[in-house]
Design an enzyme around this catalytic site. Structure first.
Site, PDB file in Angstrom:
ATOM      1  N   HIS A  53      42.869  28.481  37.123  1.00  7.00           N
ATOM      2  CA  HIS A  53      43.431  27.907  38.359  1.00  7.00           C
ATOM      3  C   HIS A  53      42.614  26.701  38.837  1.00  7.00           C
ATOM      4  CE1 HIS A  53      46.321  31.207  38.934  1.00  7.00           C
ATOM      5  NE2 HIS A  53      45.354  32.002  38.546  1.00  7.00           N
ATOM      6  N   ASN A 126      50.727  34.991  42.337  1.00  7.06           N
ATOM      7  CA  ASN A 126      51.317  33.999  41.443  1.00  7.06           C
ATOM      8  C   ASN A 126      52.759  33.740  41.854  1.00  7.06           C
ATOM      9  OD1 ASN A 126      49.094  33.505  39.708  1.00  7.06           O
ATOM     10  ND2 ASN A 126      49.556  35.340  38.512  1.00  7.06           N
TER      11      ASN A 126
END
Length: 497
Positions: A53, A126
């Site tokens: 990420h 997510n």
């Protein structure tokens, strides 16, 4: 009138153009401490990027409660309809480095930090309701397949599909990733999910299992591979540009928070493991319940301070919200906070992005690098606990979580792949995706696995066959007929809810 430039110690700076030298032609003097300070600081301007990420975008906003769910939770953030809470968001890709293109095919992170009156609650999720693996033992291995090969320093489709073929429960998430949903137009055109099963408990101590869903108001728009390639050729920062332009134009993206709720005793009677993050809960059995509205309305004044320094962790919960026996969640509760300690330092929670806004902070952590804040709770003698001082911080038994009832057999995880691992991907493939979406899924997957060896392809076809014969057949034919027919429509693809 402009401000007077100073050193970091506060002294005025006479020049910011020339070095102090021994003569007109040099050399530079060691006593030019401001030159040394500037160069030394530049060498230290970067901090380690996130292992995963790394590429992200964020906004500030507000969450407003629109429906009463106090029967399920005592969390004060949900205590009354109309209540507002400040929020900091960060959306991200998973595999790419900090300089990666925004519009790559990847899962997107969807993280929210709620600055509640009881401390920070982080919803670290997510844009997909499931994940690739259900046991954290395999998470480091999975992430390595998404990063660069140690010899070639290139991304390795061989490694990705080899791993997925060896972890067949991943086929649910891989199907979503390779479908139209794999390249959202920007973060505002995707849902957010807690993915894991969490728990809530009310004032009576009754526990419920819950799943969090943030449903976008902007619609589900996605890019085809062809359009994404064209876009990346024009800009690698398309998401950041979209968010900036949207906020500048006064268009504030919104999402509705909804939850699925399961009574604690129901978990043992289902034909699938409700704590398995590779599975979803059927909406017909556990319908969505509206909770509130999220509106993101402000671009942070300093990206590094509030987005790069933002430290999200599932361990940040408040009374009334808790965990579940989900193995992946249990591991994330520890590992995320540890990642932040490494990346940002011992006192990362005291940085402006992470510091609680409404709750008083009183703990017994002490010293360490970058101790830039006072923490003696008003009594310098109370630096340990238990102690004799009436004004010292004490635990509050009233916020104790009710005991977790766990039957190891009822909540077991299969050690090997079972037929249940293919039921939900089969339903997604046959009942949710349209004919056109299935064709694009076949082509997207074929393009991604084209560089793989024949042995890896065959192993992956065998996984797809267990989902549905048409799935394996469609991908195999797309691979064998490569290059796939180009998609000529340049408009974003509309996907089903």
């Amino acid at each position: 009138m402009s401000q007077r430039q100073t050193t970091t110690a506060g002294a005025p700076v006479p020049t910011n153009e020339t070095s102090k030298t021994a003569g007109p032609r040099g050399p530079v003097l060691l006593e030019d401490y401001q030159l040394i300070e500037k160069l030394a600081h530049q060498n230290r301007e970067r901090i380690p990027e996130r292992t995963v990420h790394a590429k992200g975008w964020g906004l500030q906003g507000t969450f407003t409660v629109t429906n009463d769910i106090t029967k399920y939770t005592r969390a004060k953030i949900f205590s009354e309809v109309g209540k507002k809470t400040e929020v900091l968001s960060r959306w991200s890709t998973v595999a790419g480095e900090a300089g990666a293109a925004d519009a790559e095919r990847d899962v997107r992170g969807f993280s929210l930090k709620f600055y509640t009156e009881e401390g920070n609650w982080d919803m670290v999720g997510n844009n997909t309701p499931v994940f690739f693996v259900r046991d954290a033992y395999k998470f480091p291995d999975f992430i390595r397949t998404q990063k660069r090969h140690p010899k070639t320093n290139l991304r390795s489709p061989e490694a990705m599909f080899d791993f997925w073929a060896g972890q067949p429960e991943s086929v649910h998430q891989v199907t979503i990733l390779m479908s139209d949903r794999g390249i959202p137009q920007n973060p505002t055109h995707m849902n957010g999910y807690g993915s894991h099963t969490f728990s809530m408990w009310n004032h009576e101590g009754t526990r419920y299992w819950v799943k969090f869903h943030f449903k976008t108001h902007q619609g589900h728009d996605y890019y085809t591979n062809e359009k994404a390639k064209e876009l990346i050729g024009q800009t690698r920062e398309s998401y950041q540009e979209d968010l900036w332009n949207m906020i500048e134009a006064g268009k504030h993206p919104k999402w509705t928070l909804k939850i699925q709720v399961m009574e604690e005793e129901q978990a043992a009677s289902l034909d699938f493991n409700p704590f398995d993050v590779t599975k979803v809960w059927p909406h017909k059995d556990f319908p969505l319940i509206e909770v509130g509205e999220l509106e993101m309305h402000t671009v942070p004044e300093n990206y590094f301070q509030l987005v790069e320094n933002a430290a999200y962790s599932p361990s940040n919960v408040v009374p009334g919200i808790g965990f579940s026996p989900d193995k992946m969640l249990q591991a994330r509760v520890w590992s995320y906070a540890d990642a932040h300690r490494y990346r940002l330092g011992t006192h990362y929670e005291a940085l402006p992005a992470n510091a609680p806004k409404a709750a008083s902070v009183a703990h017994y952590h002490k010293d360490g690098a970058m101790r830039f804040f006072q923490n003696d709770t008003g009594n310098s003698n109370a630096y340990y606990e238990p102690n004799q001082y009436e004004d010292a911080p004490r635990p509050d038994p009233s916020v104790m979580e009710p005991p977790l009832k766990i039957d190891p057999e009822a909540y077991r995880y299969p050690q090997e792949t079972e037929e249940v691992d293919f039921v939900q991907p089969r339903a997604l493939y046959k009942d949710v995706l349209t004919d056109d979406e299935r064709v694009r899924l076949h082509q997207n997957m074929a393009g991604a696995m084209a560089p793989c060896s024949d042995s890896v392809k065959e192993r992956w076809y065998a996984v797809l066959e267990r989902v549905h014969p048409d799935y394996a057949k469609g991908v195999r034919e797309a691979v064998e007929s490569a290059p796939a027919l180009p998609v000529t429509d340049d408009t974003p693809v509309k996907a089903a809810e």
